[in-house]
Design a protein around this motif. Sequence first.
Motif, mmCIF file in Angstrom:
data_model
loop_
_atom_site.group_PDB
_atom_site.id
_atom_site.type_symbol
_atom_site.label_atom_id
_atom_site.label_comp_id
_atom_site.label_asym_id
_atom_site.label_seq_id
_atom_site.Cartn_x
_atom_site.Cartn_y
_atom_site.Cartn_z
ATOM 1 N N ARG A 737 0.820 -1.196 0.000
ATOM 2 C CA ARG A 737 0.000 0.000 0.000
ATOM 3 C C ARG A 737 0.862 1.258 0.000
ATOM 4 N NH1 ARG A 737 -4.830 -1.124 -2.001
ATOM 5 N NH2 ARG A 737 -5.706 -3.029 -1.042
ATOM 6 N N LYS A 738 1.970 1.176 0.708
ATOM 7 C CA LYS A 738 2.886 2.309 0.704
ATOM 8 C C LYS A 738 3.433 2.556 -0.695
ATOM 9 C CE LYS A 738 7.087 3.951 3.000
ATOM 10 N NZ LYS A 738 8.153 3.630 3.973
ATOM 11 N N VAL A 739 3.778 1.464 -1.365
ATOM 12 C CA VAL A 739 4.261 1.604 -2.742
ATOM 13 C C VAL A 739 3.195 2.234 -3.628
ATOM 14 C CG1 VAL A 739 5.013 0.317 -4.782
ATOM 15 C CG2 VAL A 739 5.883 -0.304 -2.520
ATOM 16 N N GLU A 740 1.947 1.785 -3.466
ATOM 17 C CA GLU A 740 0.849 2.327 -4.265
ATOM 18 C C GLU A 740 0.686 3.823 -4.012
ATOM 19 O OE1 GLU A 740 -3.931 1.519 -5.003
ATOM 20 O OE2 GLU A 740 -2.843 0.485 -3.406
ATOM 21 N N ARG A 741 0.762 4.232 -2.723
ATOM 22 C CA ARG A 741 0.582 5.644 -2.383
ATOM 23 C C ARG A 741 1.699 6.499 -2.996
ATOM 24 N NH1 ARG A 741 0.995 4.972 2.456
ATOM 25 N NH2 ARG A 741 3.059 5.832 2.863
ATOM 26 N N ILE A 742 2.943 6.006 -2.927
ATOM 27 C CA ILE A 742 4.065 6.779 -3.483
ATOM 28 C C ILE A 742 3.912 6.946 -4.994
ATOM 29 C CG2 ILE A 742 6.550 6.710 -3.904
ATOM 30 C CD1 ILE A 742 6.853 5.373 -1.169
ATOM 31 N N LEU A 743 3.507 5.874 -5.656
ATOM 32 C CA LEU A 743 3.379 5.953 -7.127
ATOM 33 C C LEU A 743 2.291 6.941 -7.533
ATOM 34 C CD1 LEU A 743 3.746 2.178 -8.141
ATOM 35 C CD2 LEU A 743 5.458 3.991 -8.251
ATOM 36 N N ILE A 744 1.150 6.926 -6.821
ATOM 37 C CA ILE A 744 0.061 7.848 -7.184
ATOM 38 C C ILE A 744 0.481 9.282 -6.894
ATOM 39 C CG2 ILE A 744 -2.284 8.538 -6.580
ATOM 40 C CD1 ILE A 744 -2.957 5.601 -6.175
ATOM 41 N N GLU A 745 1.143 9.530 -5.757
ATOM 42 C CA GLU A 745 1.606 10.890 -5.451
ATOM 43 C C GLU A 745 2.591 11.387 -6.501
ATOM 44 O OE1 GLU A 745 3.242 10.745 -1.594
ATOM 45 O OE2 GLU A 745 1.290 10.662 -0.546
ATOM 46 N N THR A 746 3.464 10.501 -6.913
ATOM 47 C CA THR A 746 4.443 10.905 -7.933
ATOM 48 C C THR A 746 3.751 11.315 -9.227
ATOM 49 O OG1 THR A 746 6.063 9.373 -6.989
ATOM 50 C CG2 THR A 746 6.463 10.176 -9.227
ATOM 51 N N ALA A 747 2.746 10.549 -9.655
ATOM 52 C CA ALA A 747 2.032 10.881 -10.891
ATOM 53 C C ALA A 747 1.267 12.191 -10.750
ATOM 54 C CB ALA A 747 1.088 9.752 -11.266
ATOM 55 N N ARG A 748 0.605 12.399 -9.611
ATOM 56 C CA ARG A 748 -0.182 13.619 -9.421
ATOM 57 C C ARG A 748 0.691 14.865 -9.384
ATOM 58 N NH1 ARG A 748 -4.336 11.507 -4.665
ATOM 59 N NH2 ARG A 748 -5.739 10.303 -6.066
ATOM 60 N N GLN A 749 1.912 14.730 -8.933
ATOM 61 C CA GLN A 749 2.793 15.893 -8.839
ATOM 62 C C GLN A 749 3.341 16.362 -10.190
ATOM 63 O OE1 GLN A 749 5.785 14.647 -6.062
ATOM 64 N NE2 GLN A 749 4.416 14.784 -4.270
ATOM 65 N N HIS A 750 3.243 15.533 -11.205
ATOM 66 C CA HIS A 750 3.780 15.951 -12.518
ATOM 67 C C HIS A 750 2.787 16.907 -13.194
ATOM 68 C CE1 HIS A 750 5.563 15.829 -16.513
ATOM 69 N NE2 HIS A 750 6.632 15.229 -15.969
ATOM 70 N N PRO A 751 3.234 18.038 -13.706
ATOM 71 C CA PRO A 751 2.303 19.044 -14.244
ATOM 72 C C PRO A 751 1.591 18.588 -15.510
ATOM 73 C CG PRO A 751 4.584 19.673 -14.665
ATOM 74 C CD PRO A 751 4.634 18.490 -13.745
ATOM 75 N N LEU A 752 2.126 17.646 -16.275
ATOM 76 C CA LEU A 752 1.509 17.243 -17.537
ATOM 77 C C LEU A 752 0.600 16.033 -17.386
ATOM 78 C CD1 LEU A 752 4.479 17.694 -20.060
ATOM 79 C CD2 LEU A 752 2.608 19.267 -19.536
ATOM 80 N N ILE A 792 8.707 10.690 -14.421
ATOM 81 C CA ILE A 792 8.090 9.926 -13.329
ATOM 82 C C ILE A 792 9.044 8.859 -12.814
ATOM 83 C CG2 ILE A 792 6.246 8.276 -12.821
ATOM 84 C CD1 ILE A 792 4.406 9.930 -14.585
ATOM 85 N N ARG A 793 9.758 8.200 -13.669
ATOM 86 C CA ARG A 793 10.705 7.163 -13.230
ATOM 87 C C ARG A 793 11.811 7.769 -12.379
ATOM 88 N NH1 ARG A 793 9.337 5.627 -18.497
ATOM 89 N NH2 ARG A 793 8.296 3.570 -18.575
ATOM 90 N N HIS A 794 12.310 8.946 -12.806
ATOM 91 C CA HIS A 794 13.327 9.607 -11.965
ATOM 92 C C HIS A 794 12.784 9.904 -10.563
ATOM 93 C CE1 HIS A 794 16.638 10.151 -14.732
ATOM 94 N NE2 HIS A 794 15.817 10.607 -15.682
ATOM 95 N N GLU A 795 11.566 10.404 -10.489
ATOM 96 C CA GLU A 795 11.000 10.765 -9.197
ATOM 97 C C GLU A 795 10.704 9.522 -8.341
ATOM 98 O OE1 GLU A 795 9.756 13.438 -6.286
ATOM 99 O OE2 GLU A 795 10.928 13.682 -8.142
ATOM 100 N N ILE A 796 10.255 8.427 -8.973
ATOM 101 C CA ILE A 796 10.019 7.185 -8.233
ATOM 102 C C ILE A 796 11.326 6.666 -7.637
ATOM 103 C CG2 ILE A 796 9.419 4.740 -8.524
ATOM 104 C CD1 ILE A 796 7.291 5.595 -10.532
ATOM 105 N N ASP A 797 12.393 6.700 -8.412
ATOM 106 C CA ASP A 797 13.680 6.235 -7.904
ATOM 107 C C ASP A 797 14.126 7.071 -6.711
ATOM 108 O OD1 ASP A 797 16.255 4.625 -8.309
ATOM 109 O OD2 ASP A 797 16.973 6.702 -8.451
ATOM 110 N N ARG A 798 13.916 8.390 -6.823
ATOM 111 C CA ARG A 798 14.335 9.252 -5.711
ATOM 112 C C ARG A 798 13.532 8.958 -4.444
ATOM 113 N NH1 ARG A 798 12.973 13.658 -3.065
ATOM 114 N NH2 ARG A 798 10.998 13.798 -4.197
#
Length: 846
Positions: A737-752, A792-798
């Motif tokens: 669930r933590k992984v799911e939350r991080i991935l969704i937050e990362t996608a929402r933060q991208h402006p495009l 998104i991949r860069h941000e997920i890795d970070r």
Amino acid sequence: MGVLSVQWRNLNSFMKFDLGHRRAVPAALFAVLSLIVLAIAAPAHAQTTNPEEDFRFTLSDWNRAIDAARDYLAGPVKAPGRTDELRTLLSETAVEAASKAEEFRGDLAAEERKREALGPPPAEDEAEESLDIREQRAVIAERITLLRGRIAQAELARLTALDLDGALSQSTRARLVERIKARGPLPLDPAVLGRAAVQAYGVLDAILAAPFVWYESLPAGERNLNAILAPLVFIPVALFLAVVVRRVLLRRFGRVPRAEAPSYTRRIVAALAEGIANGLVPASVFLVILLRVESDQTLTAGLFGVMLSAAMEQAIFFVLVVALTHAALSPGRPDWQLTDIQPAKTAILSRRIAFFAAILAFVAFLRAVNDHVGVPSQLGAVFGFTSTVALSVMILLLASPSLWARMPHGDGADMPESEGEDTERETDDDRDTGFWGLARRVVVALPLLASLAAAVGFVSFGTYVISNLIDSLFIAAGAYLLRDLLRETVGFGLSSGLVRDRMAVPHETRRKIKFWVRAVLDPAVVIAAVLLILPIWGVPWIEVTSFVRDALFGFEIGQVRISLIDIAAAILVFVVAMGMTRLLQRTLRDRVLPQTRLDQGIRHSVTAGVGYVGAILGGLIAVTVVGVDLSNIALIAGALSVGIGFGLQNIVNNFVSGLILLVERPIKVGDWVNVGGNEGFVKQINVRATEIETFQKASVIIPNADLLSSAVTNWTHKDRYGRIEVGVGVAYGTDTRKVERILIETARQHPLVSVRPEPFVVFVNFGDSSLDFELRCYTSDVIMKLIIGSDIRHEIDRKFRVEGIEIPFPQRVVHMAAAPQDPEPVRKRKPGQGEAEIDGDGDGPE
């Protein structure tokens, strides 16, 4: 062609009679005044003219011309001038008769349509038609009979005129052949030379006595010096004007001594200015005397007048040739010469041309005197042989290849070339091969042939060949200079500021225009030179003009009429139509359509559609200008449809597919498509194929039919919305669930990344080494798909590094089994014995 043409023909006949019996000036004034009166009175009189009477007048003119030609052919005397006059009259008669016949055919077709509109007459057992219908039917039948008779008369006149014209042409050629093949006395025979010397003494005595005979023939009141020299008072005036003009020409357009590397255009202008200026002063004196002799032959009658006129004409010819030759070759000043001949050769060439012009002028003067005196056959043979040999020797000297050696590349003045143009200059080897080599061999062979023919008694043939060769060389030289002048004028005009700056024509476009204009000019100059040379060699001028007229205005091949004027007009119309189409396309693409909300694909479709419509309309208009019946084209196209269907099936299929692509627009310019493994953007949809530019900047050309018959992935068909998938794996034991939350937050933060639909995560699978997740989000610009996924991949890795989440890599556990013991040691062959023994440890031989 009504009253005015008939009255003009009558006036023309009167003028010919009047000019033969009255002074020319009053007759000309009478002609002008009469023509003005006819032009004013013709419109009013034309309303009461009877067409039948007009045709009778026209037919009478045709018959008079035909009868005159028949009488002339039946007579014993054949004069070249009268022959040309009759041939011109017959040619005009044939053209006018053909025009009349065509006009009558049109009237006949109209009358036959009227008769068809009335229908067939009623049968005997049917009711009679009304009186008005019967009268109209009778009038139409009478009119049809009359028109058929007129067509027959016009065709008969045309064919008769053409037959007589051919007979006159054959008679002219027969006289020419008879004249040049006539053999006279042998000029090198001692007896002939002796008699020719005596005859030459008599001719020389007549020449020397001519001024005294002329003076004694003057009336008593005119035998004084003042009366003779009074008309020559214009010589000082002519000299003064010539000096002034010469000074102005040299000052404005002449050569500048200290100028470095003048352009070819500047050298042409300077050469013309100096040639005219340096020949103008002496030529003006000779011209005044010549005009005096020609204007009043009562003071210069007889042999003296002939001598004076010939001397002045040849003097003018000599000074102009010398002046223009010196100006063109510019000996001693290589920067100003118009040719790339070596500077050391220009002085020699200039002297030889001057000497050749002097000999030519002297021979022409003697021929004029001989024609007036009537030279006996022996002296004529010797004179013809001598003049032929002298002129032949000069031509051979001028044709020497070493005399025309070119300068090496880069030496001397630059030859005509324009900005950005890669020019290929001929070398000396090129002049010995191809056209120039053939021309030089002909120029060398003809003088030898003429001299040999004159030596064995065919003096007329030798004189004919050498005289015509000289005239042809003068025309060829003039055509060559004109060709260079026109080519340089084209280059100068296209490189001018008006075309380059104000009209903003690109360099590449100007280069193409210059190439094609020059490509048309070269054959045009050659054809014009050939047409001018043909009459010199015996082809009647009337035949040359007739050939040019037929070629320009139409000639028939079978049932097809071809006209170069119509073809040129059709090409011009098509080029103008395509130019206007391109201008309209450019205006739509650059100014109009960008102001609309249409996307790029629709703009391209509109622009391409305008181009297709313009090309079709331009082609139809061009075909109409040529005079081709569109119904015939339809019939031919229908007959060839089967063959076209088989032979051009792929081309037609691709063309129709291209139209479907433009109309239905499954793909459009700018779309991101994937066709058969080729992925990229659509750059252009052409008639036959579509161009796709891949991400590697490679162009892939795909036939339009393949785009309709195969599966095409279009990422931007109706809109630019698209989904992005980002896969990632985490180590076993990680909080999913933590992984799911991080991935969704990362996608929402991208402006495009679009807010709706919202990003979501899919737990894909339990992998061999990881827990596999996939982030799915949407964007309004799918073209940015790769960039968004990378961000998104860069941000997920970070974030995974910050949260301590491990991204595992595949692991494999390998269990190594123990190797079995060999029962015996391995034995190898010994060197020289085939095998060597190995000890039990396998370390080597024992």
